[in-house]
Write an enzyme that holds these catalytic residues in place. Structure first.
Site, mmCIF file in Angstrom:
data_model
loop_
_atom_site.group_PDB
_atom_site.id
_atom_site.type_symbol
_atom_site.label_atom_id
_atom_site.label_comp_id
_atom_site.label_asym_id
_atom_site.label_seq_id
_atom_site.Cartn_x
_atom_site.Cartn_y
_atom_site.Cartn_z
ATOM 1 C CG PHE A 696 -1.939 -1.067 1.261
ATOM 2 C CD1 PHE A 696 -1.749 -2.181 2.060
ATOM 3 C CD2 PHE A 696 -3.072 -0.999 0.473
ATOM 4 C CE1 PHE A 696 -2.682 -3.200 2.085
ATOM 5 C CE2 PHE A 696 -4.005 -2.019 0.491
ATOM 6 C CZ PHE A 696 -3.809 -3.121 1.298
ATOM 7 C CE LYS A 713 3.593 4.940 5.766
ATOM 8 N NZ LYS A 713 3.428 3.857 6.744
ATOM 9 C CG ASP A 812 0.243 -5.106 4.272
ATOM 10 O OD1 ASP A 812 0.861 -4.453 3.428
ATOM 11 O OD2 ASP A 812 0.311 -6.342 4.360
#
Ligand SMILES: *[C@@H]1O[C@H](CO)[C@@H](O)[C@H](O)[C@H]1NC(C)=O
Ligand SMILES: *[C@@H]1O[C@H](CO)[C@@H](O)[C@H](O)[C@H]1NC(C)=O
Ligand SMILES: *[C@@H]1O[C@H](CO)[C@@H](O)[C@H](O)[C@H]1NC(C)=O
Ligand SMILES: *[C@@H]1O[C@H](CO)[C@@H](O)[C@H](O)[C@H]1NC(C)=O
Length: 960
Positions: A696, A713, A812
């Site tokens: 992601f 990020k 995740d």
């Protein structure tokens, strides 16, 4: 025969020489009879032997025999003069120069180097002068860490089977393939890093093509339909889009077609009806639309179309075609009734999560035939009427899930004839009447859920005598009478919820030596005192006795419950004083007028209680202070430094995204003075700064004006499940997360929002991910102390996150999302995802959204809900990776499933461990086995059976 005798000589003859003399003689004669291996090949094999046995796994290849042809994994020609087959699977080989030696074996037909740690193909191997390639028919390099381009594999004139699965191959130039492999029949490239279009340049005679688990994109190319000899085509788990061309008529030999886990749209192609050989078809987890047609199951025996958007009715004969074995249509938009005719061979039928109406057809199992049905799920529909008594004919049934419908009436006694039933879920219906006493005949039953119905009458005695019962849910009914005394005889009870009924009488003696984790008897009319032996439930985590008429004192022995986290005694008539519990227990005693706090007790308001609990936990367990969950929004508002950056303030470069809002969350002045948002977004616009991509997110390295480096990020927002629309909300969530402090959790220092994207800024201490460390083959084999310390660190971080006042769940959690500050210091990353991504808005299924394949707990497919138990499962997979040194999906098989399949027998459990480290000492070996037990409990199929993170951490600490 001769071979076996010979090797017996070799191993034991030396020691038992006198006894075995006659034997030995015959061995020598045998050896003399066969011609010796030719000198060149003999020397090459000895080179290979040295190379293999000098690796860390040394000595594992038993090559004591003087004749290399009798070494394990070596087959020579019948004359014994040349080597024909070499199988060296799972020897820990990492030295690529083995290829150079092998290249000189021109007689080789079969080469299997699967499950090793090879990272590159040598130039020798890629060049035409590698004479081994001339005669090779079978090459298996599966499960290594090869990261070459496919185009480096050239010139195999006779190769028929090529298995390169589970490596890091990239597409490269595939156009030379047909020339390089003119005889290829079977090609497996699953679980690599192929991207771009599905390749169509293989030799036309190809029969098996497996490309699953890559990043292939675009639509299924027309060129694929020229492979008329295909029997197996597997394109699952890629990123394919668009409608599927209707060209299957030409694939007239196709037996298995797998398209699962893509983003394919449109109708199921009608030309499949021409493929009479097709017996297995899976297209689950796509966006297929349109109607179901009867022809789909005409030939197919195993069908999976779950998690699509198929609509309309199920055709009347859809389930009755002869030979049909499994049908999965879970989570579509199917309407109408369930057809009433069923194939005799159907054993698995899943229709849950649709809009089906009407009654459950009586003839699912035909009493006269051989009822095979063993797995029947019709949950989450709008089914009405009674549960048909004919279901009692389904003698093979092991799972029956009719939950969340509108079923009414009584449960027929015939259900009790299902002697193989393991799971019975009838919750959330309108069922009434008594709980049949004949349920005590269901001797295989482990889970029984009758909650949220209108059952009345008493709990049958026999229920608790069921030998395998582990989870019993009766809450939310009108059940009365006493709790049967037989509860004391149950042996495996893990969760017992009888809450919200009309139970009366006293609480009976609880069983001893069972691992019950949850006991909920709340909202009943129970009276008398709390039995003092309740502490025999030594694993109890949650005890809820609230809203009853319990009187007397709180037994001091309750304090002995070491695992207890939640104790609710509220609204009873308890008296005396509350014993002093460990501060990790959340206690509620409100509504007991005569009950007073024990002296020096720690009952604070819930929030501070939790905070203290966490504090102690981290202190005691982690040994060093790591964290504190602070949610004091007021403090934050006062101290927060807000930067609103106006567009005109930006150096406007085309490719640099416009900042709408950027905000520092950290109060650390080192960071507040260093972080520069403009530099951060500039860094993001340059691809060369990328250092990590996860499912992601993409991570960039950014150098700030003062020279220090940070990680930026970028959250992928292409997916519409990404909730970036509600920016205010997202910003608030990130600010809450920014207040977390734990050395094993990556906490954002700042965020930046642009018109369509969100960026988070972190300290840059990146030394790779745990996945890199374990599987990229660049580092030496990681020793056990490092692996154990990674396991502990991740467990500490996760325990911390789950223990926050508002628990933080991981969407995740995998070895790819755990960063390393050093080989022993892990940090859990991507903690904000569950706030940023809304799986319910996903077009695919929840399980395709929730994390990375291999780490997704099985129940996510049904529950569609992120849970702590789900995180525990993912953590279990990480433990298994550390123990086995294998990736979470190996050869298309999930590590967890593989490990569970070997877990039954202790000699097989050994095989799970990475022999490169388990063999280093007895202490290491025994600790690894203890950790393995923990890992296996974490990946338990049933979420209820998995331990809580806190207990996992405790067990890990105690693992010796
Ligand atoms: C070599 O392996 C193939 C299949 O992998 C097998 O059919 C053949 O018998 C083997 N040859 C010898 C000499 O064992
Ligand atoms: C290649 O090796 C792997 C692992 O040993 C095995 O599972 C797989 O079946 C092999 N491939 C073929 C085509 O035999
Ligand atoms: C899947 O395809 C649909 C229709 O083409 C598209 O709208 C959607 O964004 C795609 N989803 C993903 C996850 O790629
Ligand atoms: C007793 O516990 C209650 C909460 O259950 C708390 O509000 C109260 O302050 C405590 N009293 C004493 C004297 O500790």
């Amino acid at each position: 025969m001769a071979e076996r005798r010979y090797s017996l000589c070799a191993t034991h003859g030396f020691f038992l020489l006198p006894l075995l003399l006659p034997f030995l003689l015959s061995c020598v004669l045998d050896a003399a009879a066969a011609a010796a291996l030719n000198k060149t090949q003999d020397a090459i094999l000895r080179d290979i032997e040295r190379l293999v046995n000098s690796e860390s796994a040394n000595g594992r290849w038993n090559t004591a025999d003087p004749n290399p042809c009798l070494w394990r994994g070596i087959d020579c020609s019948s004359s014994g003069s040349s080597v024909v087959n070499i199988t060296l699977s799972n020897y820990g080989i990492s030295n690529s120069s083995i290829f150079d030696s092998l290249c000189r074996l021109d007689s080789l037909q079969t080469l299997d180097l699967s499950r090793n740690s090879l990272t590159d193909l040598t130039t020798q191997f890629s060049s035409p002068s590698c004479s081994m390639k001339e005669g090779l028919r079978f090459l298996n390099l599966s499960s290594n860490q090869l990261s070459s381009k496919l185009s480096n594999l050239l010139g195999f004139p006779h190769l028929e089977v090529l298995d390169l699965s589970s490596n890091y191959f990239t597409s490269g130039n595939l156009s030379a393939d047909s020339g390089s492999f003119p005889r290829l029949k079977s090609l497996n490239l699953s679980s690599n890093k192929l991207n771009g279009d599905v390749p169509t340049s293989m030799v036309d005679s190809l029969a098996e093509l497996v490309l699953s688990g890559n990043q292939l994109s675009g639509s299924i190319p027309p060129g694929l339909f020229k492979y008329g000899n295909l029997t197996l085509l597997d394109l699952s788990q890629n990123q394919l889009t668009g409608t599927v061309l209707d060209g299957f008529k030409s694939l007239s030999k196709l037996e298995t077609l797998l398209l699962s886990g893509n983003n394919l749209t449109g109708a199921i192609p009608p030309s499949l009806s021409n493929v009479t050989t097709l017996s297995r078809f899976a297209a689950n987890q796509n966006n297929f639309t349109g109607l179901l047609h009867s022809w789909i199951t005409q030939n197919v025996r195993m069908l999976d179309l779950s998690y699509n958007r198929l609509s309309g009715p199920i055709p009347p004969d859809f389930l009755s075609h002869q030979g049909l074995q499994t049908v999965d249509l879970t989570s579509n938009m199917l309407q109408g009734t369930i057809p009433s005719n069923f194939s005799q061979s159907l054993y698995r039928l899943r229709l849950g999560g649709n809009q089906l109406v009407g009654v459950i057809p009586a003839l699912i199992c035909d009493a006269n035939g051989m009822p095979k049905m063993s797995y029947l799920e019709l949950d989450n529909n709008d089914l009405t009427g009674h549960i048909p008594s004919e279901l009692g004919n389904c003698k093979s049934l092991s799972l029956l899930n009719l939950a969340s419908n509108s079923l009414e009436g009584q449960v027929p006694d015939q259900i009790s004839k299902l002697g193989k039933l393991v799971v019975l879920k009838l919750q959330n219906n309108k069922l009434s009447g008594v709980v049949p006493s004949t349920f005590s005949d269901l001797t295989s039953l482990s889970t029984l859920n009758l909650s949220l119905n209108s059952f009345s009458g008493v709990i049958p005695e026999g229920i608790f005598k069921l030998p395998k019962l582990s989870n019993l849910y009766f809450q939310g009914n009108k059940i009365s009478g006493a709790i049967p005394a037989s509860v004391s005889s149950s042996q495996f009870l893990i969760e017992l919820n009888l809450g919200d009924n009309a139970l009366s009488g006293t609480i009976p003696t609880m069983p001893t030596s069972v691992s019950t984790a949850l006991l909920n008897l709340s909202h009943n009319n129970l009276s008398g005192s709390i039995p003092s032996n309740i502490n025999s439930l030594s694993e109890l985590e949650i005890l809820d006795l609230s809203h009853n008429d319990l009187s007397g004192e709180v037994p001091p022995s309750l304090v002995d419950l070491q695992s207890l986290t939640e104790l609710d005694l509220s609204y009873n008539k308890l008296s005396g004083s509350v014993p002093i519990f460990s501060k990790t227990v959340d206690i509620n005693i409100i509504g007991n007028p005569d009950l007073v706090n024990g002296t020096g007790n720690n009952m604070d308001t819930p929030t501070t209680g939790k905070r203290k609990k966490l504090f102690i936990l981290i202190f005691v367990i982690a040994g060093a202070l790591a964290g504190l969950c602070v949610l004091a929004v007021i403090i934050m508002l006062l101290s927060k430094r807000v930067y609103r950056i106006e567009d005109e303030g930006l150096p406007v470069e085309e490719s640099v995204p416009h900042i709408i809002n950027g905000r520092l969350i950290t109060m650390n002045s080192i960071h507040t003075s260093a972080v520069d948002f403009v530099k951060a977004v500039e860094a993001v616009s340059n691809h060369q700064n990328i250092f990590l991509k996860t499912r992601f997110c993409t991570y960039y390295k950014a150098v700030m004006p003062n020279g220090s480096t940070y990680s930026v990020k970028k959250l992928h927002s292409s997916d519409k499940i990404f909730q970036i629309g509600s920016q205010e909300k997202f910003a608030r969530e990130i600010e809450v997360l920014g207040k977390l402090t734990n050395s094993n959790v990556m906490v954002p220092l700042a965020y930046i929002l642009t018109i369509d994207c969100a960026y988070l800024i972190y300290e840059h201490a990146y030394k790779g991910t745990v996945s890199d460390l374990l599987h990229d083959g660049k580092s030496d084999v990681i020793d056990w102390p490092s692996r154990y310390s990674i396991a502990l660190g991740v467990a500490q971080g996760l325990t911390f996150l789950h223990g926050c006042t508002q628990p933080v769940l991981l969407l995740d959690l995998s070895t790819r999302t755990i960063h390393l500050k050093s080989t022993k210091e892990p940090q859990i990353g991507d903690i904000e995802l569950y706030k940023a991504i809304d799986p319910s808005r996903s077009t695919g299924s929840f399980s395709t959204i929730a994390g990375t394949v291999g780490y997704i707990p099985p129940e996510y497919a049904y529950t569609m809900r992120l849970t702590m138990a789900g995180n525990v499962y993912s953590f279990g997979v990480i433990l298994l990776e550390l123990l086995a040194g294998k990736p979470s999906v190996n050869d298309g098989i999930e590590l967890a499933k593989w490990a569970l399949s070997l877990s039954g027998r202790s000699d097989q459990r050994e095989q799970i461990l990475d022999t490169r480290v388990s063999g280093t000492s007895i202490a290491v070996h025994s600790q690894m086995l203890s950790v393995l037990n923990i890992a296996l409990s974490c990946v338990a199929f049933s979420p209820d059976a998995r331990p809580k993170m806190r207990n996992v951490l405790r067990m890990l600490f105690n693992a010796k």
